[in-house]
Every structure is written in structure tokens, then in C-alpha cells.
Write a protein that holds these residues in place. Structure first.
Motif, mmCIF file in Angstrom:
data_model
loop_
_atom_site.group_PDB
_atom_site.id
_atom_site.type_symbol
_atom_site.label_atom_id
_atom_site.label_comp_id
_atom_site.label_asym_id
_atom_site.label_seq_id
_atom_site.Cartn_x
_atom_site.Cartn_y
_atom_site.Cartn_z
ATOM 1 N N PRO A 85 0.824 -1.208 0.000
ATOM 2 C CA PRO A 85 0.000 0.000 0.000
ATOM 3 C C PRO A 85 0.861 1.263 0.000
ATOM 4 C CG PRO A 85 0.179 -0.832 2.219
ATOM 5 C CD PRO A 85 0.917 -1.819 1.341
ATOM 6 N N ASP A 141 0.167 3.907 2.049
ATOM 7 C CA ASP A 141 0.133 4.418 3.432
ATOM 8 C C ASP A 141 -0.103 5.920 3.501
ATOM 9 O OD1 ASP A 141 0.434 1.958 4.733
ATOM 10 O OD2 ASP A 141 2.606 2.012 4.525
ATOM 11 N N CYS A 155 -5.771 3.974 3.416
ATOM 12 C CA CYS A 155 -4.613 3.615 4.240
ATOM 13 C C CYS A 155 -4.669 4.327 5.586
ATOM 14 C CB CYS A 155 -3.318 3.955 3.522
ATOM 15 S SG CYS A 155 -2.895 2.811 2.176
ATOM 16 N N GLN A 195 -5.551 -0.758 4.496
ATOM 17 C CA GLN A 195 -4.496 -0.754 3.479
ATOM 18 C C GLN A 195 -4.807 -1.676 2.307
ATOM 19 O OE1 GLN A 195 -1.835 -1.730 6.712
ATOM 20 N NE2 GLN A 195 -0.361 -0.218 5.949
ATOM 21 N N CYS A 205 -6.200 0.297 -0.520
ATOM 22 C CA CYS A 205 -5.361 1.431 -0.934
ATOM 23 C C CYS A 205 -5.714 1.887 -2.353
ATOM 24 C CB CYS A 205 -3.894 1.007 -0.880
ATOM 25 S SG CYS A 205 -2.739 2.236 -1.529
ATOM 26 N N LYS A 219 8.177 -2.256 2.207
ATOM 27 C CA LYS A 219 7.027 -2.448 3.083
ATOM 28 C C LYS A 219 6.569 -3.893 3.252
ATOM 29 C CE LYS A 219 4.973 2.045 1.757
ATOM 30 N NZ LYS A 219 4.895 2.719 3.060
ATOM 31 N N THR A 244 -3.000 -7.164 4.295
ATOM 32 C CA THR A 244 -2.266 -5.963 4.704
ATOM 33 C C THR A 244 -0.870 -6.387 5.138
ATOM 34 O OG1 THR A 244 -2.910 -6.126 7.029
ATOM 35 C CG2 THR A 244 -4.422 -4.926 5.561
#
Length: 357
Positions: free
Chosen positions: A94, A96, A101, A106, A109, A132, A296
Motif C-alpha cells: 500500500p 500508506d 490507508c 491498506q 489502498c 514495506k 495488509t
């Protein structure tokens, strides 16, 4: 001159070809991973049937998304990984930063970055996924097992979103790969599982992966009543997971849950599908209906812990093994839905099975 590798390329509906393509090169923040193992997936089968995926890409496109392997190249600025490390990169990450988010969703997203190309000798991992949503694989954990993290993360999120707790009763409709994964993850969480399956060969699989009781739809005169009879006082289950994706099983799910319970429509029927539900039962039964999509970064880490700890039955779940050249044929076989003796998951080994150890 670019080095070449073999990779599965999707050109359209049921048109998957093994071709020679250029080995990817790591850009800034990116890594290149030598594929140790990739796994077949129901989502890939849907894309194969339809010839495209609106979010994941359009043909011609590299194919496959459940993967684990060894880092062979790192791009400028990569500080988290080194060449030679074993990793499991997820298929998305995602931003973020968007509305969803920031709301803690997320998986929704607005700029969810997807990555494909697992059915190949090498795969490039975009910088955002490197940062991530890529995890180191500990020594002693097989790469083919680590590749189970992505689908299991979707299941973990489904259980979390359904509010599953130890001691709850849960019905799982469907004993395909995702249905079986739900049964096992629920069992590991201390949930009492009732499975609804179609065929005799699925009965033992459901029990292996944690179902305490199993109902076969071809044996039950009334499937809903047969399931409710197995729940405390016949009132229905606390949670029902639908993992088949047809209107009839969506309707069953609502009839199998208790008052105040939760139905999770995990299986998504094709666009335009219409389902008839009893609004009186929904309203006066105070029933929660929801669906779960994707994963996520947090659920990926929870799933990875289940795999790397040895708690999840990875060896029993990966029941088939092929080389990269057999991928097109595997998807042709997967088109025969519900075939007796079909593998739960097939692992694709670009070099050899020993590479995944």
C-alpha cells in the motif's frame, strides 16, 4: 546484451506461453530475486480464465504472484537486504498515504501496487514492496513453504475481520485451497470448525486441516439443516465463511449463521451476479454481513509467523510439484473444476525442488 530467462507470459484468455524474456534488472530501491518456488493460486486461475485482471495487469503480462527465493541483485538505496538472502516478497504494497490507508484499510489502498512474474527464473521486486512487504526467510524454513505466506495472509485477515476467537463455532463452505486454509487457520486459533464439502475425497482433506465435523452436500437432504444440527442447540454457527463464490452458497451462509453472528463472503462471484437474501432474517437476526479482500502488511507478518513457526501444515498443503516448463499444462488441468485427485497447491520449481529447501 541482456541475459535471458524462461518465464510464463499470459497473452489473453487461456493463452499462457512459456517464453524467453530478459532477466530483470534492479532499479533504485528494487531487488531481483532468483525464484526458488512459486505456487499456483485460484486468483491466477481466474486471471487465466478471463485473460486479464483490472488491478494486477493486462496482457501480455508476466504471470504468477506467490513466490519466495534468493536475492541476486540489489538496486541503489536498498539498505534492508543483501545479495544471497532468502526472502518472501508479497504481491502488493500500500501507499500508506491515501484515504483508505489512513483509515487502517491498506487492502483498499487507492494506489495499491501489485507485482507479478512468479512463474519465471527471476522476478523483480518494486521498491515499495521491498520496503514495506518483503520478509527474510529464516534458515530451516523451506522457500516453497514461505511462498504460502501471501494466500494465508488473506485468510488471516478474513478471520480477523470476522472477529474469530477461540471457542467460537465456524462453518466453512468449500474445500478448495482457500477453504482448507480457512479451516486450518481457524483450528490453529482454537475455533471449532464444521466443513461443507462437495466430494468424498474432500472429507478427509477437511478433517486433516482441522474440521471437527464435515457435511457433504450430495449426502445431505437439506444442507442448511444438516449444518445447523451440528451447532450448539441447533442455533447456527457464530461465523460462516463462504469460499465457493456461487449464489446458492452465499444464500446458505446466511441461513447457517446464528442470530447475532457474522457471515464473511470471502468467495467473490463474477460481476453482475445477483443473490436473494431473506431481509427479515437479516434484520431481526441482527446478522452482520461482510466480505474480505486481499491482505495488509500486518496480516502478512502474522501469516509468515504461522508458516515459519511450523504450526501450519505446509507439507500437507503443497501436494503437487512441477518444473517451470509445465506451468501452461498445469493451468489447463486446473480448468477442470472439482476434479477428483486435483492438487491443493502445486509448487513450481524453476531449477529443482532442492533449491527450495
Amino acid at each position: 546484451m541482456s541475459q535471458m530467462m524462461k518465464a510464463a507470459v499470459l497473452y489473453g484468455k487461456e493463452d499462457l506461453r512459456l517464453e524467453e524474456v530478459a532477466v530483470p534488472v534492479a532499479g533504485p530501491g528494487e531487488i531481483v530475486v532468483r525464484v526458488g518456488a512459486a505456487l499456483t493460486c485460484g486468483t491466477d486461475l481466474k486471471v487465466y480464465k478471463r485473460g486479464y485482471h483490472a488491478a494486477m495487469g493486462t496482457p501480455p503480462m508476466l504471470f504468477g504472484h506467490e513466490v519466495a527465493g534468493v536475492v541476486t541483485e540489489i538496486g541503489d538505496g536498498v539498505q534492508w537486504f543483501e545479495v544471497g538472502e532468502r526472502v518472501v516478497p508479497m504481491n502488493s504494497a500500500p501507499c500508506d498515504e491515501c484515504f483508505f490507508c489512513l483509515k487502517g484499510q491498506q487492502n483498499l489502498c487507492e494506489d495499491l501496487l501489485f507485482n507479478n512474474g512468479a512463474y519465471a527464473e527471476y522476478i523483480r521486486i518494486p521498491a515499495r514492496i521491498v520496503e514495506k512487504n518483503t520478509l527474510r526467510v529464516p534458515e530451516g524454513v523451506r522457500l516453497d513453504y514461505a511462498a504460502l505466506t501471501e494466500p494465508l495472509a488473506c485468510v488471516v485477515r478474513g478471520l480477523e475481520e470476522s472477529g474469530a476467537r477461540a471457542g467460537d463455532s465456524m462453518v466453512v463452505i468449500g474445500a478448495g485451497p482457500i477453504g482448507l486454509m480457512f479451516m486450518h487457520a481457524a483450528e490453529l486459533a482454537g475455533v471449532d470448525v464444521i466443513a461443507v464439502v462437495k466430494r468424498e475425497d474432500q472429507v478427509e482433506a477437511a478433517k486433516l486441516f482441522g474440521a471437527r465435523q464435515v457435511v457433504r452436500i450430495d449426502e445431505a437432504v437439506d444442507v442448511v439443516e444438516a449444518v445447523r444440527a451440528l451447532t450448539p442447540a441447533g442455533r447456527g454457527a457464530d461465523i460462516v465463511i463462504e469460499a465457493v463464490a456461487v449464489p446458492e452458497t452465499w444464500e446458505w451462509a446466511v441461513e447457517m449463521v446464528r442470530k447475532g453472528g457474522v457471515v464473511n463472503f470471502f468467495g467473490g462471484p463474477p460481476t453482475g451476479t445477483v443473490v436473494a437474501l431473506d431481509t427479515n432474517r437479516l434484520h431481526y437476526g441482527d446478522i452482520t454481513l461482510k466480505a474480505s479482500f486481499h491482505h495488509t502488511p500486518a496480516t502478512c507478518r502474522t501469516a509468515f509467523e504461522l508458516v515459519s513457526s511450523g504450526r501450519f501444515k505446509c507439507a500437507e498443503y503443497i501436494t503437487g510439484a512441477v518444473g517451470l516448463g509445465e506451468v501452461p499444462a498445469v493451468f489447463e488441468r486446473m480448468m477442470v473444476r472439482g476434479g477428483v485427485g486435483m492438487d491443493i497447491k502445486t509448487a513450481v520449481y524453476p531449477v529443482s525442488r532442492g533449491e527450495a529447501a
